[in-house]
Each structure stands twice: as C-alpha cells, then as structure tokens.
Design an enzyme around this catalytic site. Sequence first.
Site, PDB file in Angstrom:
ATOM      1  N   ALA A 127       0.843  -1.202   0.000  1.00  0.00           N
ATOM      2  CA  ALA A 127       0.000   0.000   0.000  1.00  0.00           C
ATOM      3  C   ALA A 127       0.875   1.248   0.000  1.00  0.00           C
ATOM      4  O   ALA A 127       0.620   2.205  -0.739  1.00  0.00           O
ATOM      5  CB  ALA A 127      -0.917  -0.012   1.227  1.00  0.00           C
ATOM      6  N   TYR A 128       1.906   1.220   0.817  1.00  0.00           N
ATOM      7  CA  TYR A 128       2.803   2.371   0.901  1.00  0.00           C
ATOM      8  C   TYR A 128       3.484   2.605  -0.448  1.00  0.00           C
ATOM      9  O   TYR A 128       3.474   3.725  -0.976  1.00  0.00           O
ATOM     10  CB  TYR A 128       3.848   2.102   2.002  1.00  0.00           C
ATOM     11  CG  TYR A 128       4.747   3.279   2.304  1.00  0.00           C
ATOM     12  CD1 TYR A 128       4.280   4.359   3.047  1.00  0.00           C
ATOM     13  CD2 TYR A 128       6.064   3.302   1.859  1.00  0.00           C
ATOM     14  CE1 TYR A 128       5.117   5.438   3.340  1.00  0.00           C
ATOM     15  CE2 TYR A 128       6.897   4.378   2.148  1.00  0.00           C
ATOM     16  CZ  TYR A 128       6.425   5.439   2.888  1.00  0.00           C
ATOM     17  OH  TYR A 128       7.249   6.509   3.169  1.00  0.00           O
ATOM     18  N   SER A 129       4.050   1.550  -1.032  1.00  0.00           N
ATOM     19  CA  SER A 129       4.771   1.701  -2.309  1.00  0.00           C
ATOM     20  C   SER A 129       3.831   2.187  -3.409  1.00  0.00           C
ATOM     21  O   SER A 129       4.185   3.068  -4.199  1.00  0.00           O
ATOM     22  CB  SER A 129       5.391   0.366  -2.729  1.00  0.00           C
ATOM     23  OG  SER A 129       6.282  -0.108  -1.746  1.00  0.00           O
TER      24      SER A 129
ATOM     25  N   LYS B 132       2.854   5.864  -2.904  1.00  0.00           N
ATOM     26  CA  LYS B 132       3.978   6.776  -3.162  1.00  0.00           C
ATOM     27  C   LYS B 132       4.277   6.839  -4.667  1.00  0.00           C
ATOM     28  O   LYS B 132       4.658   7.891  -5.184  1.00  0.00           O
ATOM     29  CB  LYS B 132       5.214   6.348  -2.368  1.00  0.00           C
ATOM     30  CG  LYS B 132       5.029   6.477  -0.852  1.00  0.00           C
ATOM     31  CD  LYS B 132       4.806   7.925  -0.422  1.00  0.00           C
ATOM     32  CE  LYS B 132       4.770   8.086   1.086  1.00  0.00           C
ATOM     33  NZ  LYS B 132       4.616   9.480   1.521  1.00  0.00           N
TER      34      LYS B 132
END
Length: 253
Positions: free
Chosen positions: A159-161, A164
């Site tokens: 989710a973070y990758s 971003k």
Amino acid sequence: MKSRETTDISGHIIMVTGAASGIGRRMAARLAEKGVIVAACDKNLAALDALKLEVGLANLHTFEIDFLSDDSIYSCVNSIESSLGDLQAVMNCVGILGKNGMKVEEIELDDFDLVYRINLRGALVLTKATIKGMADRGYGRILHIASISGKEGNPLLVAYSATKAGLIGMVKSIGKEYATSGVTVNAMAPALIQSPMTDSFSEAQLTSLKSKIPMDRLGNTDEVVDLAAWILSPACSFTTGFAFDLSGGRATY
Ligand SMILES: NC(=O)c1ccc[n+]([C@@H]2O[C@H](COP(=O)([O-])OP(=O)(O)OC[C@H]3O[C@@H](n4cnc5c(N)ncnc54)[C@H](O)[C@@H]3O)[C@@H](O)[C@H]2O)c1
C-alpha cells in the site's frame, strides 16, 4: 536578469503538513528559524503545541488538519490564508506506512484504503485547495514527500509503495498542467530517514532496507530540510513534475 539571491525565503508564508513529527517537525522548526512565516499543520495538536513551545518563535503558527477529511483540508487552508496571508509554498509531509510486513494476499482492503486516503487522496485534495490561488497570483511551490518505495517498490509494503508511486505520477501530471503558471509541483523520494516512522520498522526490515543504501547509513531530517528549503524557494525555478532523489546513492534514475 533577476538577482539569483532567490534562496532567501524569509517572510514567505509556507504551510508544512505533518509538522507534529519527524521530517515535517524539523522542517517547520528550521523554516521558522530562517524567518519564514510557518503554518505548521497536523492532526496531533498536542505535539504541535510542544513544537511551538520548543521553537519559541512568534512566526511559527499551528493549525489542525486531518487528511481523512476533505473539509478539514480546505478549512485549514482557508484559516491559514485568512489569518496569515496568501501562501507562497506548501510542503506536504503527511504520510503513513499503514499495516505492513505482509504479502498482498493477506492485506485487508480497508487497510489499503486508509493508506491511499492519507498518502495520495489527501495530497491531491491539498494540491487542489492551494494551487489555484498560487496560479492566479503567478507564483507558488508545492512539494510532496513521496519515497524510494514509489520508484522501486519495497516488498511487504504494497500500500505504501503503490500510493507513493501514485504521488510521483500525480506531481508529474500536475507539474505539466501548471508549467507556465509560475507554480512548480514536485516530489522528493527519500530512502530511509531517521524518524519516528523508521523507528517503527522491525530490526529485520531496517537492516534489509539499510543494506540497499550505498552510503550505508540512514539519512537525517536536516538533509531533507536543506534540499526542501531550496525546492521551496524562488531559486528552484526550472524544475517541475520531478521526484528529487535523497537516497544515499540507492536510486539509479
Ligand atoms: N522516514 C523515512 O524514512 C521516510 C522515507 C521516505 C519517505 N518518507 C515520507 O516522509 C513523510 C514524513 O515521514 P516521517 O518519517 O516524518 O513520518 P512521521 O510518522 O514521523 O510523521 C508523519 C506525520 O503525519 C501526521 N499524520 C498522519 N496521519 C495524518 C492525518 N490523517 N492527518 C494529518 N496528519 C496526519 C502524523 O501525525 C505525523 O505528525 C511521509 O510522507 C513519509 O511517507 C519518510
């Protein structure tokens, strides 16, 4: 030809989100020391009060913002502009890792949505809330903190990758839309920076991510501030839609 004494941002009104912790906190404090009129924004009001006390400068002002609420973002921008004046720049340091350390098959969609709403949708709403006024006035700087995760993808941080990467795509698109307006829209893509966010990594995650950094160390918040202060200044005038590297040599593009 205009003077190149344009790194001086004292007297500028700059909104710093995520100012209660880590990179945003250091950014707000250092900008205030440079004579910037800082609107330090976060959902964590107690930590903002502590920051104000610690910095002890009248040009650091605090405002509540919650990236999970569009209304909160718009009303925060309105409060800043009606009490301090028109914004020259925005630095968005809000971001969460979300639940991580698991493969995609184990991810809960609600957890993914939360990371998306804060890291990407909130950043979009903040841009919408500030860019028109800047473009109408013919000058502005908007800078979002993305991550090397968005360029390379880190395992167990889907989710973070993904969000971003979305942020990097977003600034590329908006940067081009406003390229002739006097407003630049950029991102930074740091690798590990020592902060409460990295403190939350497991030892194994930290060792693995650090081993990818050729300089063999974590970055520090002052290194982010030094680059960001230049990007937020009039001197950074011919770069828009770009993701600035800050990765100790990890990024190869
Ligand atoms: N620290 C790193 O290694 C690193 C590396 C690359 C990118 N980044 C990015 O830099 C930014 C800052 O990271 P940091 O290390 O300072 O993190 P941090 O956790 O120390 O600070 C994040 C701040 O965001 C605020 N926040 C969270 N949810 C919010 C919401 N709904 N509304 C308003 N504020 C909210 C928190 O209260 C906190 O003050 C993030 O976008 C992060 O993804 C950090």
